[in-house]
Design a protein around this motif. Structure first.
Motif, PDB file in Angstrom:
ATOM      1  N   ILE A   5       1.308   4.465  -3.277  1.00 42.05           N
ATOM      2  CA  ILE A   5       0.812   5.841  -3.131  1.00 42.05           C
ATOM      3  C   ILE A   5       1.981   6.810  -3.231  1.00 42.05           C
ATOM      4  CG2 ILE A   5      -0.426   7.443  -1.632  1.00 42.05           C
ATOM      5  CD1 ILE A   5      -1.769   5.022  -0.338  1.00 42.05           C
ATOM      6  N   ASP A   6       1.904   7.737  -4.164  1.00 39.50           N
ATOM      7  CA  ASP A   6       2.996   8.690  -4.386  1.00 39.50           C
ATOM      8  C   ASP A   6       2.959   9.861  -3.409  1.00 39.50           C
ATOM      9  OD1 ASP A   6       4.041   7.224  -6.510  1.00 39.50           O
ATOM     10  OD2 ASP A   6       2.675   8.169  -7.952  1.00 39.50           O
ATOM     11  N   ASP A   7       1.774  10.362  -3.114  1.00 40.85           N
ATOM     12  CA  ASP A   7       1.661  11.512  -2.222  1.00 40.85           C
ATOM     13  C   ASP A   7       2.043  11.105  -0.796  1.00 40.85           C
ATOM     14  OD1 ASP A   7       0.556  14.364  -1.765  1.00 40.85           O
ATOM     15  OD2 ASP A   7      -0.503  13.144  -0.266  1.00 40.85           O
ATOM     16  N   ALA A   8       3.038  11.782  -0.226  1.00 43.25           N
ATOM     17  CA  ALA A   8       3.591  11.379   1.068  1.00 43.25           C
ATOM     18  C   ALA A   8       2.568  11.484   2.196  1.00 43.25           C
ATOM     19  CB  ALA A   8       4.823  12.219   1.395  1.00 43.25           C
ATOM     20  N   SER A  55      -1.693   4.476   5.446  1.00 43.90           N
ATOM     21  CA  SER A  55      -0.970   3.350   6.039  1.00 43.90           C
ATOM     22  C   SER A  55      -1.170   3.307   7.550  1.00 43.90           C
ATOM     23  CB  SER A  55       0.519   3.428   5.699  1.00 43.90           C
ATOM     24  OG  SER A  55       1.114   4.570   6.272  1.00 43.90           O
ATOM     25  N   LEU A  88       0.828  -1.208   0.000  1.00 35.14           N
ATOM     26  CA  LEU A  88       0.000   0.000   0.000  1.00 35.14           C
ATOM     27  C   LEU A  88       0.861   1.255   0.000  1.00 35.14           C
ATOM     28  CD1 LEU A  88      -2.789   1.425   0.349  1.00 35.14           C
ATOM     29  CD2 LEU A  88      -2.451   1.185   2.823  1.00 35.14           C
ATOM     30  N   ARG A  89       1.881   1.278   0.843  1.00 32.60           N
ATOM     31  CA  ARG A  89       2.754   2.447   0.910  1.00 32.60           C
ATOM     32  C   ARG A  89       3.489   2.665  -0.412  1.00 32.60           C
ATOM     33  NH1 ARG A  89       3.756   4.622   6.004  1.00 32.60           N
ATOM     34  NH2 ARG A  89       5.644   5.600   5.168  1.00 32.60           N
ATOM     35  N   ARG A 108      -0.737  11.518   2.060  1.00 33.81           N
ATOM     36  CA  ARG A 108      -1.802  10.523   1.894  1.00 33.81           C
ATOM     37  C   ARG A 108      -1.279   9.117   2.206  1.00 33.81           C
ATOM     38  NH1 ARG A 108      -6.729   9.930  -0.237  1.00 33.81           N
ATOM     39  NH2 ARG A 108      -7.250   8.035  -1.399  1.00 33.81           N
ATOM     40  N   ARG A 109      -0.031   8.847   1.814  1.00 31.48           N
ATOM     41  CA  ARG A 109       0.574   7.546   2.095  1.00 31.48           C
ATOM     42  C   ARG A 109       0.672   7.304   3.597  1.00 31.48           C
ATOM     43  NH1 ARG A 109       4.866   8.033  -0.765  1.00 31.48           N
ATOM     44  NH2 ARG A 109       6.231   8.881   0.848  1.00 31.48           N
ATOM     45  N   ARG A 110       1.139   8.302   4.323  1.00 32.55           N
ATOM     46  CA  ARG A 110       1.272   8.144   5.774  1.00 32.55           C
ATOM     47  C   ARG A 110      -0.087   7.975   6.446  1.00 32.55           C
ATOM     48  NH1 ARG A 110       5.784  11.867   5.047  1.00 32.55           N
ATOM     49  NH2 ARG A 110       4.367  13.651   5.152  1.00 32.55           N
TER      50      ARG A 110
END
Length: 318
Positions: free
Chosen positions: A133-136, A143, A129-130, A138-140
């Motif tokens: 996702i490119d956008d940091a 996750s 999943l991490r 949104r990724r954090r």
């Protein structure tokens, strides 16, 4: 000064783990029927418990990230999940090795093995999943939410699911050397379970002072079947012949005979003495738990620092 203490701590952890490994083979005694393979429990159990600690810390810092939105919390959560995945994998591998020696099969898809496999997939999906996702930010955020949901499954998969089924490789009542099960009372023709073994009493025969039972046994997953002949000394009431289960070092014993009903009590017994009643084994086992726990926290610190550094470099470039 702080750096010197960190270096000393790192050296101390390495020395401690090395000492545990040496003690496992030089101090911990062999166990009858299992030999050196019994010693793998010194590694298997601590790595499993450390994975529980790691996933718990990952969930805590995931929650803290959602609350405080601090990148450092996300880094600790990720580092803990990575370590947890590693220790779960080690626990799985060591468990498979012990399973082959003790029960005669590496993998059987029983509840314990299936649940640990599902847990590995769940946390592997976290990193997939991490990576997707490119956008940091949104990724954090995603996750962290996923990590909390993954943690909810962990107690069920670790502690509940393996105990739901009646038949499972691990844990069974004769898992520890010297332990035994409650046994099962059977009449001729009846079928029952002893631990993870299916047993059917086919017949009884008197041979002098001995009562010999003819028992059909089936291993988990019906990998193999065999006919065993445990016997009971009718004079002193003690077990006589105790044949081993097929592909296993555990023994089938004939404990009791009820002449009025024609029923007998069959039981499974592990050879040797209780694993942790031996003080040398107990001390090495506790030292292994302490050593692997310290190793995890050292790995957590190093990995989270690396993630912090990578984030700081990315911020400067931006």
């Amino acid at each position: 000064m702080t750096q010197r203490l960190a270096q000393m701590a790192k050296f101390g952890i390495g020395l401690w783990i090395a000492g545990v490994m040496i003690a496992t083979f030089l101090i911990v005694p062999q166990y009858e029927g299992l030999g050196d393979a019994g010693r793998i429990v010194i590694v298997h159990v601590p790595t499993a418990w450390v994975s529980v600690i790691a996933f718990t810390i990952s969930a805590i810092f995931s929650g803290l990230y959602l609350w405080r939105r601090r990148e450092r919390d996300d880094h600790i959560a990720v580092a803990a999940a990575e370590a947890g995945l590693l220790f779960t994998f080690l626990a799985t591998i060591t468990g498979m090795i012990f399973s082959q020696v003790a029960w005669g099969i590496f993998w059987n898809w029983d509840p314990r093995q299936t649940s640990i496999f599902v847990l590995l997939l769940i946390y592997a999906a976290l990193f997939a999943l991490r990576a997707a996702i490119d956008d940091a930010d949104r990724r954090r955020q995603l996750s962290a939410v996923y990590s909390l949901f993954a943690f909810v499954t962990m107690p069920f998969l670790f502690f509940v699911a393996p105990r739901i089924a009646d038949s499972t490789l691990h844990p069974n009542c004769a898992f520890i050397q010297g332990s035994n099960c409650d046994g099962v009372v059977l009449e001729v023709g009846k079928v029952g379970l002893i631990g993870d073994q299916k047993v059917q009493l086919l017949g009884l025969e008197r041979q002098g002072n001995l009562l010999v039972a003819e028992v059909k046994v089936s291993t988990p997953g019906l990998q193999s079947e065999a006919i065993l002949y445990p016997s009971l000394d009718l004079v002193d009431g003690g077990m006589a012949a105790r044949p081993e289960f097929p592909g296993s070092r555990f023994q089938l014993g004939l404990e009791e005979y009820n002449e009025a009903t024609g029923a007998v009590r069959l039981n499974m017994e592990a050879p040797g003495t209780n694993l942790l009643e031996n003080r040398r084994t107990l001390y090495v086992f506790l030292a292994a738990n302490l050593g692997f726990t310290a190793l995890f926290f050292w790995m957590l610190q190093i990995r989270s620092q690396v993630l912090n550094l990578q984030w700081a470099i990315a911020q400067r470039r931006a």
